[in-house]
Design an enzyme around this catalytic site. Structure first.
Site, PDB file in Angstrom:
ATOM      1  N   ASP A  37     -11.190 -39.588  14.661  1.00  7.40           N
ATOM      2  CA  ASP A  37     -12.465 -40.725  14.485  1.00  7.40           C
ATOM      3  C   ASP A  37     -13.947 -39.953  14.336  1.00  7.40           C
ATOM      4  O   ASP A  37     -14.128 -38.983  15.032  1.00  7.40           O
ATOM      5  CB  ASP A  37     -12.280 -41.759  15.803  1.00  7.40           C
ATOM      6  N   HIS A 181     -10.940 -36.445  18.250  1.00 11.66           N
ATOM      7  CA  HIS A 181     -12.366 -36.611  17.375  1.00 11.66           C
ATOM      8  C   HIS A 181     -12.512 -35.182  16.836  1.00 11.66           C
ATOM      9  O   HIS A 181     -12.427 -34.154  17.705  1.00 11.66           O
ATOM     10  CB  HIS A 181     -13.361 -37.008  18.455  1.00 11.66           C
TER      11      HIS A 181
HETATM   12 NI    NI Z   1     -15.197 -44.119  17.271  1.00 10.61          NI
END
Ligand code: NI
Length: 231
Positions: A37, A181
């Site tokens: 993300d 991430h």
């Molecule tokens: Ni996010």
């Protein structure tokens, strides 16, 4: 003629510039979808190198503002067979926005991704995984199901390579969707070991679509079904 046929069979396959996409049936084999993300983050290039080395696919839920500043990574993600999803333009909490504001966040991000990679995202993951009926309604207007995650790497919290590996392997089970991430350096550093372990344990690293395609999700549906959205 039989000899000629054998010779043809033994001839090495020509090297392809790009390997054809392999069909993976996640009802038949063990699958995990690693999802990244907020990117493309600044370590996306290293991550893409690792994914390529191990023939692993991933899904990137991108922020429009970074697609705009790092379009080359996005183009490469698409070219190398990864899935691109929409994670808003500037990462606001959708439950605090009006419908037109959510619409603008989604549209601007779709536009940047289309411009960078020539593809239109089919999936939405709202920032923080937060949403409500209004979020679902706007997602439905775009024809997008909402994809959350079944387990998190907690990488943004620990920022520790060993902890990220341990937590990721703990939540990566059959048909898991794991939140990570690519702006966390330790995540990207831990990725070769994580992928090697998962593959050694028989997992195929696939796009999130390969996992949700058996769920018959309609536009606006969220998966896994979140708690507290139906208020
Ligand atoms: Ni996010």
């Amino acid at each position: 003629m039989a000899i000629a046929a054998v010779a043809v069979t033994l001839a090495p396959a020509p090297a392809l510039a790009q390997a054809p996409a392999k069909e993976v049936d996640c009802t038949e084999v063990k699958c995990v979808a690693l999802t990244f993300d907020d990117g493309p983050g600044k370590y996306a290039g290293t991550l893409l190198d690792t994914l390529k080395k191990y023939d692993a696919k991933a899904t990137f839920f991108l922020e429009g503002q970074y697609v705009k500043t790092r379009p080359a990574y996005v183009k490469r993600m698409a070219k190398e067979g990864h899935e691109l999803g929409n994670h808003s333009y500037k990462h606001p909490d959708f439950t605090k926005l009006t419908a037109p504001a959510i619409r603008a966040e989604i549209q601007k991000t779709n536009d940047e991704i289309k411009k960078a990679a020539g593809v239109e995202p089919k999936l939405l993951r709202p920032p923080y995984g937060l949403g409500d009926i209004q979020t679902s309604e706007v997602a439905a207007e775009f024809g997008m199901p909402i994809v959350l995650w079944t387990g998190g790497s907690r990488d943004w919290e620990t920022k520790n390579e060993a902890a990220i590996k341990k937590q990721t392997l703990a939540v990566a089970k059959g048909n898991s969707i794991v939140l990570m991430h690519d702006w966390v350096k330790q995540t990207v550093d831990a990725m070769p070991a994580i992928i090697q372990t998962l593959q050694k344990n028989g997992y195929h690293l696939v796009k999130v679509s390969d996992i949700i395609k058996h769920e018959d999700l309609q536009p606006g549906d969220a998966f896994p079904v979140p708690e507290g959205w139906d208020k």
